[in-house]
Write a protein that holds these residues in place. Structure first.
Motif, PDB file in Angstrom:
ATOM      1  N   MET A 342       0.800  -1.227   0.000  1.00 12.53           N
ATOM      2  CA  MET A 342       0.000   0.000   0.000  1.00 12.53           C
ATOM      3  C   MET A 342       0.834   1.278   0.000  1.00 12.53           C
ATOM      4  O   MET A 342       0.297   2.363  -0.195  1.00 12.53           O
ATOM      5  N   ILE A 343       2.143   1.179   0.221  1.00  9.19           N
ATOM      6  CA  ILE A 343       2.944   2.398   0.326  1.00  9.19           C
ATOM      7  C   ILE A 343       3.509   2.796  -1.036  1.00  9.19           C
ATOM      8  O   ILE A 343       3.912   1.938  -1.826  1.00  9.19           O
ATOM      9  N   PRO A 344       3.547   4.099  -1.342  1.00  6.84           N
ATOM     10  CA  PRO A 344       4.093   4.557  -2.622  1.00  6.84           C
ATOM     11  C   PRO A 344       5.603   4.366  -2.686  1.00  6.84           C
ATOM     12  O   PRO A 344       6.297   4.479  -1.662  1.00  6.84           O
ATOM     13  N   ASP A 345       6.116   4.090  -3.867  1.00  9.68           N
ATOM     14  CA  ASP A 345       7.536   3.810  -4.036  1.00  9.68           C
ATOM     15  C   ASP A 345       8.425   4.976  -3.613  1.00  9.68           C
ATOM     16  O   ASP A 345       9.530   4.774  -3.107  1.00  9.68           O
ATOM     17  N   SER A 346       7.955   6.195  -3.815  1.00  8.63           N
ATOM     18  CA  SER A 346       8.798   7.371  -3.565  1.00  8.63           C
ATOM     19  C   SER A 346       9.014   7.660  -2.089  1.00  8.63           C
ATOM     20  O   SER A 346       9.956   8.375  -1.729  1.00  8.63           O
ATOM     21  N   ASP A 347       8.159   7.145  -1.207  1.00  2.96           N
ATOM     22  CA  ASP A 347       8.259   7.444   0.231  1.00  2.96           C
ATOM     23  C   ASP A 347       8.225   6.174   1.075  1.00  2.96           C
ATOM     24  O   ASP A 347       7.639   6.150   2.159  1.00  2.96           O
ATOM     25  N   ARG A 348       8.855   5.124   0.603  1.00  2.00           N
ATOM     26  CA  ARG A 348       8.791   3.847   1.313  1.00  2.00           C
ATOM     27  C   ARG A 348       9.336   3.937   2.737  1.00  2.00           C
ATOM     28  O   ARG A 348       8.684   3.499   3.688  1.00  2.00           O
ATOM     29  N   ALA A 349      10.526   4.469   2.890  1.00  2.00           N
ATOM     30  CA  ALA A 349      11.132   4.510   4.222  1.00  2.00           C
ATOM     31  C   ALA A 349      10.362   5.438   5.158  1.00  2.00           C
ATOM     32  O   ALA A 349      10.287   5.184   6.366  1.00  2.00           O
ATOM     33  N   ALA A 350       9.784   6.519   4.614  1.00  2.00           N
ATOM     34  CA  ALA A 350       8.979   7.424   5.445  1.00  2.00           C
ATOM     35  C   ALA A 350       7.757   6.695   5.995  1.00  2.00           C
ATOM     36  O   ALA A 350       7.416   6.819   7.177  1.00  2.00           O
ATOM     37  N   TYR A 351       7.093   5.935   5.144  1.00  2.00           N
ATOM     38  CA  TYR A 351       5.949   5.148   5.603  1.00  2.00           C
ATOM     39  C   TYR A 351       6.385   4.109   6.639  1.00  2.00           C
ATOM     40  O   TYR A 351       5.683   3.859   7.631  1.00  2.00           O
TER      41      TYR A 351
END
Length: 416
Positions: A342-351
């Protein structure tokens, strides 16, 4: 799916994560006792709280920057900090030095290092795995984590009180080996194509990044589900352990069993079941739909904890331990698979960093449960556990459906 078929980084991360978990669990559970003796319970509680908050804050920062400059650089920095901290923890508890102040400072630095590493390591696994592999990968990771926790607790129990220098030296050596592996065997996994575009994510500041994360309704429903589910787990060594100690006494196979012995038996059942069946179980579950696995698993998990909250019948408690363990084996890997999807590729670590906050929130609820249990009868706590479990299940099921906000985030990521 076989271990040998996984991406090289995943195979290495599973091994290094095992030793990192072993290191943490051989130290952290016993530091509360050490600090309470050395500086008093009040100051010890404050220091442990500071460690948790500091770990959360640096995790958010690490998640943001990892999505901008890459995974490996920050992981190497964090692991170097860990080696430094463990070296001085050993020195501060050696035959040549006995410094409580240095121990406290280096323990804080070790916690900060772990806070940096966790979201980045989780994002790295998502970077190089596909949906088909993740059920197996997270099942394997769940198994290694539980085995590491068991071995780490045993090491800490044997060495922490009388042989801290040896313990810190051993885990420091392990941490140094992990740093060497990160430097020479782990490759960067972040997709840098996002950084090459005109509106690259690096132009989005940290506040806007986490504003987008917290405004993602689907993810926040998932976050709530995680908090409720994990908060039940934190009840085991708090309210349930205290209740069994004060209320339980019975005979099992003609042996008298105290509440603490019953609690130890429940923990042993959980550990042995996970060690024996986690990996084949995760393979077997791969043939079923995630929604069905999550529903059945959460129902078993909730039923197990609710019975532990009020029952004083030994065989029902043993059955409950089996139920909650099987339920956790079902829902925990699926939870990770859902998160990765469910997490977008551009903000994986932030999620991943925000997801890590769910465990700290759940830990606070676990402590709160002990206080609430002092005023409520056991059957009321059982009802509360049922409501928490059902709430988690409803939220998990809702998070299976993409929301409009999630779609919007993905569109913005694709457009950037």
């Amino acid at each position: 799916m076989k271990y040998t078929e996984l991406h090289r980084n995943i195979k290495i991360r599973i091994i290094t994560d095992f030793f990192t978990d072993l290191t943490q669990k051989s130290i952290i559970p016993f530091m509360a006792i050490y600090l309470s003796v050395q500086i008093g319970a009040g100051w010890a509680g404050m220091l442990l709280t500071v460690n948790i908050v500091a770990s959360m804050i640096v995790g958010l920062g690490a998640g943001y920057w990892s999505d901008r400059i890459g995974r490996k650089k920050l992981m190497v920095i964090a692991q170097s900090m860990q080696v430094f901290a463990l070296f001085w923890l050993a020195a501060a508890n050696s035959p040549w030095m006995d410094s409580v102040l240095l121990t406290c400072v280096m323990f804080l630095l070790s916690s900060v290092s772990s806070g940096i590493t966790m979201p980045i390591a989780n994002a790295m696994i998502v970077d190089v795995s596909n949906e088909h592999e993740r059920q197996y990968v997270y099942g394997l990771q769940y198994w290694t984590t539980n085995v590491a926790v068991t071995i780490g607790a045993l090491m800490g129990g044997l060495l922490f009180e009388s042989f801290r220098f040896i313990l810190f030296s051993l885990v420091g050596l392990e941490s140094l080996v992990t740093l060497f592996i990160l430097l020479f065997y782990i490759h960067e996994t972040m997709d840098k194509t996002y950084l090459d575009k005109t509106d690259a994510p690096i132009k989005k500041n940290m506040l806007r990044t986490y504003g987008d994360v917290f405004s993602d309704r689907r993810f926040m429903v998932f976050f709530t589900a995680t908090v409720l589910a994990v908060a039940l787990e934190f009840q085991l060594d708090k309210y349930i352990a205290v209740r069994l100690k004060s209320e339980f006494s019975a005979q099992l196979f003609s042996w008298d069993i105290t509440g603490l012995q019953m609690f130890s038996l429940i923990m042993a059942i959980n550990t042995v079941l996970v060690a024996l069946v986690a990996i084949p179980f995760s393979k077997w579950m791969g043939r079923f739909q995630s929604g069905s696995i999550m529903t059945i698993g959460m129902c078993m998990y909730t039923a197990g904890f609710s019975m532990l909250a009020f029952s004083n019948w030994a065989w029902l408690l043993i059955t409950s331990a089996v139920l909650l363990t099987i339920g956790e084996l079902m829902y925990a890997p699926v939870r990770q698979v859902l998160l990765a999807g469910m997490i977008p590729d551009s903000d994986r670590a932030a999620y991943m960093a925000v997801d890590g906050m769910s465990y700290n929130t759940a830990a606070l609820l676990g402590s709160l449960g002990l206080s609430i249990g002092a005023f409520l009868p056991s059957y009321a706590m059982a009802i509360l556990y049922v409501l928490m479990g059902l709430g988690a299940l409803v939220c998990f099921r809702r998070s299976l459906r993409p929301s409009a906000s999630q779609s919007d985030l993905r569109l913005r990521a694709d457009a950037s």
